[in-house]
Design a protein around this motif. Structure first.
Motif, PDB file in Angstrom:
ATOM      1  N   HIS A 132       0.798  -1.233   0.000  1.00 57.49           N
ATOM      2  CA  HIS A 132       0.000   0.000   0.000  1.00 57.49           C
ATOM      3  C   HIS A 132       0.831   1.284   0.000  1.00 57.49           C
ATOM      4  CE1 HIS A 132      -3.578  -2.448   0.616  1.00 57.49           C
ATOM      5  NE2 HIS A 132      -2.890  -3.102   1.540  1.00 57.49           N
ATOM      6  N   ILE A 133       2.106   1.235  -0.278  1.00 53.20           N
ATOM      7  CA  ILE A 133       3.107   2.319  -0.255  1.00 53.20           C
ATOM      8  C   ILE A 133       3.346   2.778   1.181  1.00 53.20           C
ATOM      9  CG2 ILE A 133       3.871   4.578  -1.041  1.00 53.20           C
ATOM     10  CD1 ILE A 133       2.164   4.267  -3.521  1.00 53.20           C
ATOM     11  N   GLY A 134       4.523   2.457   1.683  1.00 52.12           N
ATOM     12  CA  GLY A 134       4.886   2.826   3.042  1.00 52.12           C
ATOM     13  C   GLY A 134       5.158   4.317   3.176  1.00 52.12           C
ATOM     14  N   ARG A 135       4.978   4.811   4.404  1.00 51.44           N
ATOM     15  CA  ARG A 135       5.151   6.241   4.653  1.00 51.44           C
ATOM     16  C   ARG A 135       5.692   6.433   6.062  1.00 51.44           C
ATOM     17  NH1 ARG A 135      -0.122  10.137   4.213  1.00 51.44           N
ATOM     18  NH2 ARG A 135      -1.036   8.303   5.189  1.00 51.44           N
ATOM     19  N   LYS A 136       6.716   7.308   6.197  1.00 52.25           N
ATOM     20  CA  LYS A 136       7.310   7.618   7.502  1.00 52.25           C
ATOM     21  C   LYS A 136       7.526   9.125   7.617  1.00 52.25           C
ATOM     22  CE  LYS A 136       9.518   3.205   7.696  1.00 52.25           C
ATOM     23  NZ  LYS A 136      10.504   2.378   8.266  1.00 52.25           N
ATOM     24  N   PHE A 137       7.687   9.579   8.854  1.00 51.97           N
ATOM     25  CA  PHE A 137       7.910  10.996   9.112  1.00 51.97           C
ATOM     26  C   PHE A 137       9.012  11.170  10.146  1.00 51.97           C
ATOM     27  CE2 PHE A 137       7.122  14.807  11.673  1.00 51.97           C
ATOM     28  CZ  PHE A 137       7.236  15.767  10.685  1.00 51.97           C
ATOM     29  N   SER A 138       9.786  12.246   9.981  1.00 51.19           N
ATOM     30  CA  SER A 138      10.818  12.604  10.950  1.00 51.19           C
ATOM     31  C   SER A 138      10.889  14.122  11.059  1.00 51.19           C
ATOM     32  CB  SER A 138      12.178  12.074  10.500  1.00 51.19           C
ATOM     33  OG  SER A 138      13.199  12.559  11.352  1.00 51.19           O
ATOM     34  N   LYS A 139      10.884  14.621  12.282  1.00 50.62           N
ATOM     35  CA  LYS A 139      11.010  16.071  12.476  1.00 50.62           C
ATOM     36  C   LYS A 139      12.425  16.554  12.165  1.00 50.62           C
ATOM     37  CE  LYS A 139       7.332  16.757  15.793  1.00 50.62           C
ATOM     38  NZ  LYS A 139       6.946  17.222  17.108  1.00 50.62           N
ATOM     39  N   ASP A 140      13.422  15.692  12.429  1.00 45.19           N
ATOM     40  CA  ASP A 140      14.814  16.123  12.294  1.00 45.19           C
ATOM     41  C   ASP A 140      15.616  15.349  11.239  1.00 45.19           C
ATOM     42  OD1 ASP A 140      15.095  13.658  13.490  1.00 45.19           O
ATOM     43  OD2 ASP A 140      15.987  14.424  15.339  1.00 45.19           O
ATOM     44  N   GLY A 141      14.993  14.407  10.555  1.00 51.05           N
ATOM     45  CA  GLY A 141      15.708  13.596   9.567  1.00 51.05           C
ATOM     46  C   GLY A 141      16.505  12.457  10.193  1.00 51.05           C
ATOM     47  N   ARG A 142      16.403  12.288  11.494  1.00 51.09           N
ATOM     48  CA  ARG A 142      17.167  11.249  12.195  1.00 51.09           C
ATOM     49  C   ARG A 142      16.273  10.230  12.897  1.00 51.09           C
ATOM     50  NH1 ARG A 142      22.219  14.681  14.724  1.00 51.09           N
ATOM     51  NH2 ARG A 142      22.719  15.658  12.751  1.00 51.09           N
ATOM     52  N   THR A 143      15.233  10.691  13.550  1.00 50.82           N
ATOM     53  CA  THR A 143      14.335   9.803  14.284  1.00 50.82           C
ATOM     54  C   THR A 143      13.047   9.646  13.477  1.00 50.82           C
ATOM     55  OG1 THR A 143      15.266  10.584  16.367  1.00 50.82           O
ATOM     56  CG2 THR A 143      13.166   9.405  16.470  1.00 50.82           C
ATOM     57  N   TRP A 144      12.800   8.421  13.020  1.00 53.72           N
ATOM     58  CA  TRP A 144      11.694   8.159  12.093  1.00 53.72           C
ATOM     59  C   TRP A 144      10.571   7.398  12.778  1.00 53.72           C
ATOM     60  CZ3 TRP A 144      11.569  10.251   7.306  1.00 53.72           C
ATOM     61  CH2 TRP A 144      12.759  10.838   6.861  1.00 53.72           C
ATOM     62  N   ILE A 145       9.337   7.787  12.449  1.00 53.38           N
ATOM     63  CA  ILE A 145       8.160   7.069  12.935  1.00 53.38           C
ATOM     64  C   ILE A 145       7.314   6.635  11.733  1.00 53.38           C
ATOM     65  CG2 ILE A 145       8.059   8.200  15.183  1.00 53.38           C
ATOM     66  CD1 ILE A 145       5.817   9.986  14.030  1.00 53.38           C
ATOM     67  N   SER A 146       6.745   5.454  11.845  1.00 54.18           N
ATOM     68  CA  SER A 146       5.874   4.956  10.782  1.00 54.18           C
ATOM     69  C   SER A 146       4.548   5.702  10.797  1.00 54.18           C
ATOM     70  CB  SER A 146       5.598   3.468  10.959  1.00 54.18           C
ATOM     71  OG  SER A 146       6.738   2.727  10.677  1.00 54.18           O
ATOM     72  N   LYS A 147       4.028   5.941   9.627  1.00 54.95           N
ATOM     73  CA  LYS A 147       2.692   6.511   9.454  1.00 54.95           C
ATOM     74  C   LYS A 147       1.862   5.473   8.698  1.00 54.95           C
ATOM     75  CE  LYS A 147       2.382  10.699  10.369  1.00 54.95           C
ATOM     76  NZ  LYS A 147       1.797  11.269  11.552  1.00 54.95           N
TER      77      LYS A 147
END
Length: 157
Positions: A66-81
């Protein structure tokens, strides 16, 4: 007719890539990111990722169901969406009739004219039958299944 659509879409993709790449100067990139000390944490798995920086942080889209998606506020710590797709568009069966899994690969995200465009590939593994689709959204945090389906860009058989 199909040839004109293909050529138009191809030129659009090239222009978008050139246009989006022209905003980052190599010296600015090296000043803002020290890759030698770029320690990543959180959910870092990604296959064929594409990353875009926004005012809120970084978004990554990658090959996954389903196309994965992640977010990071600083480009270092990633969380799955949540993934991009909830269900698949019915037009896929026209271009990739043997597809039975949910794995969509090699997404590419582009921001143009205040809209995000997400290109993606759909195929059956080891087959020449495939297509490239296009979605759009005003926000990268658009809920699963709410991206606007712009249809097929090109297909092969």
């Amino acid at each position: 007719m199909h040839k004109k659509i293909f050529i138009s879409c191809f030129l659009l993709v090239i222009c978008l890539c050139v246009f989006s790449c022209s905003f980052v100067k190599p010296d600015e990139l090296s000043e803002s990111i020290d890759v030698k000390n770029w320690n990543l944490s959180g959910d870092t798995f990604s296959h064929d990722p594409t990353i875009i920086k926004t005012d809120e942080g970084y978004w990554s889209f990658f090959t996954a169901n389903h196309i994965g998606r992640k977010f990071s506020k600083d480009g270092r710590t990633w969380i799955s969406k949540d993934p991009v797709f909830a269900t698949f568009p019915s037009w896929w069966k026209t271009y990739v009739p043997q597809k039975t899994d949910a794995n969509i690969w090699a997404p590419e995200i582009v921001f143009y004219n205040n809209t995000y465009y997400l290109f993606y590939s759909d195929s059956t593994f080891g087959s020449k039958i495939s297509c490239i689709g296009l979605l759009s959204a005003q926000s990268l945090d658009t809920p699963t299944g709410q991206w606007k389906d712009l249809g097929m860009v090109i297909s092969s058989s």
